[in-house]
Design a protein around this motif. Structure first.
Motif, PDB file in Angstrom:
ATOM      1  N   ASN A   1      34.892  45.036  43.605  1.00 19.44           N
ATOM      2  CA  ASN A   1      35.478  46.185  42.917  1.00 19.44           C
ATOM      3  C   ASN A   1      34.326  47.113  42.506  1.00 19.44           C
ATOM      4  O   ASN A   1      33.502  46.766  41.674  1.00 19.44           O
TER       5      ASN A   1
ATOM      6  N   SER B   1      34.054  49.496  40.647  1.00 16.87           N
ATOM      7  CA  SER B   1      33.921  49.927  39.246  1.00 16.87           C
ATOM      8  C   SER B   1      33.247  48.859  38.394  1.00 16.87           C
ATOM      9  O   SER B   1      33.013  49.073  37.208  1.00 16.87           O
ATOM     10  N   HIS B   2      32.941  47.720  38.975  1.00 16.04           N
ATOM     11  CA  HIS B   2      32.207  46.673  38.243  1.00 16.04           C
ATOM     12  C   HIS B   2      30.709  46.843  38.456  1.00 16.04           C
ATOM     13  O   HIS B   2      30.282  47.111  39.577  1.00 16.04           O
TER      14      HIS B   2
HETATM   15  C1  LIG Z   1      38.631  47.180  39.401  1.00 17.09           C
HETATM   16  O1  LIG Z   1      38.154  47.023  38.068  1.00 17.09           O
HETATM   17  C2  LIG Z   1      38.725  47.850  37.118  1.00 17.09           C
HETATM   18  C3  LIG Z   1      38.022  47.661  35.842  1.00 17.09           C
HETATM   19  O2  LIG Z   1      37.768  46.344  35.577  1.00 17.09           O
HETATM   20  C4  LIG Z   1      40.194  47.504  37.014  1.00 17.09           C
HETATM   21  O3  LIG Z   1      40.806  48.359  36.091  1.00 17.09           O
HETATM   22  C5  LIG Z   1      40.847  47.650  38.365  1.00 17.09           C
HETATM   23  O4  LIG Z   1      42.162  47.213  38.310  1.00 17.09           O
HETATM   24  C6  LIG Z   1      40.105  46.826  39.401  1.00 17.09           C
HETATM   25  N1  LIG Z   1      40.647  47.093  40.701  1.00 17.09           N
HETATM   26  C7  LIG Z   1      41.112  46.124  41.498  1.00 17.09           C
HETATM   27  C8  LIG Z   1      41.647  46.581  42.809  1.00 17.09           C
HETATM   28  O5  LIG Z   1      41.110  44.962  41.176  1.00 17.09           O
END
Ligand SMILES: *[C@@H]1O[C@H](CO)[C@@H](O)[C@H](O)[C@H]1NC(C)=O
Length: 493
Positions: free
Chosen positions: A59, A61-62
């Motif tokens: 992910n 955003s991590h």
């Molecule tokens: C990716 O990480 C963000 C923040 O932790 C989260 O909100 C999001 O659902 C995640 N996306 C997936 C596809 O798991």
């Protein structure tokens, strides 16, 4: 026929080629094959669709959390001139790689795999305050990957980092050198940096002859640059070192103290000896040699004046003043040859000084030098008459002068003398006249002598007074600069 053969040959070759390719495939991907090791197989599986250029998180955003620590093995060099500290460290870095995971059961319990670091993603950790160019990267150490995806990578690096050295208290100085490490291109949302639970390992530290390691601290900072809204975290290592003073004590401070004592010794030389000035100048020359020695190691900066420099300047100034004082004393000493008496104010001043230094004055003390002269005269006359008497008594046994009271006035006739009275009185008058001349000459000589001795005594008093002044200042400067001032330093770590 020939064509048939050729066709058949071609077909056989194609078959053979297919078989070889198949065999290769078998070797590579058949688990039961004996030709391949577990580690090799695991490595192949892990690297199958691995891209080392992108962050290993599924992910985006991590962030990748990198944990940093150092193992300080040596302080190589502290370069005061260029303000650079060279250290040898093991740069311990840890992070989690989400793509490097496996089930150890499938690989005969293999839980840890060493992979060359060139094959996997690495955080771009740099030393921000490096004094080197960045053309060569880190040592290509193997990285230790565990089955959970945890990567540990400890390359050995020799870092040359800039360090602003405050040499105010040199050679009693402490220095705190910073090493700021962080990812250069990734921001804190992509690669976050933390310090490890045991950030600094000193178990392998090799001590340095010049510097003593006092402490190493780690601080994590988050910096926001004006360009971007993202945070940029870094880990800063603060290395607190203290200079070992033994070298400078033996080579600079003790010789300087000895030279200061020589300066003091100069005051005990006679004021009329020119050696006083020579000694002072020789000591001054020796001090300037030490000054050069210190200046060689110091950065050519005007922001700090090192403590040892202040000390050297002070003792050099004292030595120069001692030369001036020697010249003054020598001048006063020779003033007497002009046959002028001490001026009254100068006489008062010297008397005052003599009281301070507890010296007993012989010549200057008497306000009226006639007094001294009278005493001297009496002694001289007595000596003169004794001489005369012995001359006459050796001649014919006649006793001409009664010197009992030191007065030559009385003459009496002596029965043993048969010469006429007139002749005798004429002779006596002649002797008296000559005596008078002799006495006045003696008197003159005494006067000059007393003036000479007065000036010499004045020079002696001045010399002694200056000696005590210099003793005080030399001790005060030494104790104040070399003992008290180093105590006032404060080092925040
Ligand atoms: C990716 O990480 C963000 C923040 O932790 C989260 O909100 C999001 O659902 C995640 N996306 C997936 C596809 O798991």
């Amino acid at each position: 026929m020939v064509a048939d053969w050729a066709q058949c040959f071609m077909a056989t070759m194609a078959l053979l080629k297919f078989y070889i390719v198949y065999a290769e495939y078998e070797i590579c991907f058949n688990k039961s094959s004996r030709q391949i090791t577990d580690e090799q197989r695991l490595f192949m599986v892990l690297m199958k669709d691995y891209d080392r250029n992108t962050r290993p998180v599924f992910n985006a955003s991590h962030p990748v959390n990198v944990f940093m620590g150092i193992t300080l093995t040596q302080i190589f060099d502290v370069d005061e001139r260029n303000q650079v500290i060279t250290t040898n460290i093991w740069l311990d870095q840890e992070w989690d790689d989400e793509k490097l995971t496996w089930d150890p059961v499938l690989y005969n319990g293999l839980e840890m795999l060493r992979i060359p670091c060139t094959n996997i993603w690495l955080p771009d950790i740099v030393l921000y305050n490096s004094a080197d160019d960045y053309t060569h990267g880190y040592m290509e150490a193997l990285s230790m990957v565990s089955n959970t995806g945890h990567v540990f990578w400890p390359p050995i690096v020799k870092l040359r980092s800039t360090c602003s050295l405050d040499i105010t208290y040199f050679p009693f100085d402490d220095q705190v050198c910073k090493m700021k490490m962080g990812s250069w291109a990734y921001d804190g949302l992509q690669v976050d940096i933390f310090n490890r639970s045991n950030p600094v390992d000193l178990s392998n530290f090799v001590s340095n002859g010049e510097w003593e390691l006092v402490n190493v601290k780690v601080v994590r900072n988050i910096v926001y640059y004006p360009c971007c809204s993202e945070p940029f975290p870094d880990v800063t290592f603060l290395i607190h070192i203290r200079r070992r003073t033994l070298y400078y004590t033996y080579n600079v401070i003790i010789p300087c103290i000895m030279l200061s004592i020589l300066t003091l010794l100069g005051f005990w030389m006679r004021p009329d000896s020119g050696e006083k000035v020579t000694l002072g100048l020789t000591v001054l020359l020796a001090f300037s040699v030490f000054m050069l020695l210190i200046a060689e190691n110091m950065p050519a900066t005007s922001s700090f004046v090192p403590l040892i420099g202040i000390y050297l300047t002070t003792v050099m100034a004292l030595t120069s003043l001692s030369v001036i004082s020697a010249v003054v004393a020598s001048n006063v000493n020779h003033r007497g040859s002009k046959e002028t008496r001490l001026p009254t104010c100068f006489r008062t001043f010297v008397t005052f000084l003599s009281r301070i230094v507890c010296m007993r004055l012989v010549y200057i003390k008497r306000e009226n030098p006639q007094e001294v002269r009278a005493v001297k005269m009496q002694v001289a006359m007595r000596d003169g008459y004794t001489g005369l008497k012995s001359t006459f008594s050796n001649d014919s046994g006649c006793n001409l002068i009664d010197y009992e009271n030191g007065e030559p006035a009385q003459m009496r006739s002596i029965s043993t003398n048969r010469r006429p009275q007139v002749e005798r009185s004429w002779e006596l008058e002649e002797i008296l006249r000559k005596l008078q001349v002799l006495i006045s000459k003696e008197e003159e000589r005494e006067k000059v002598d007393i003036i000479l001795k007065e000036w010499m005594e004045a020079a002696e008093v001045i010399d002694r007074f200056m000696f005590w002044i210099f003793v005080f200042w030399t001790f005060f400067a030494t104790i104040f600069i070399l003992l008290f001032m180093p105590m006032t330093k404060s080092v925040e770590t």
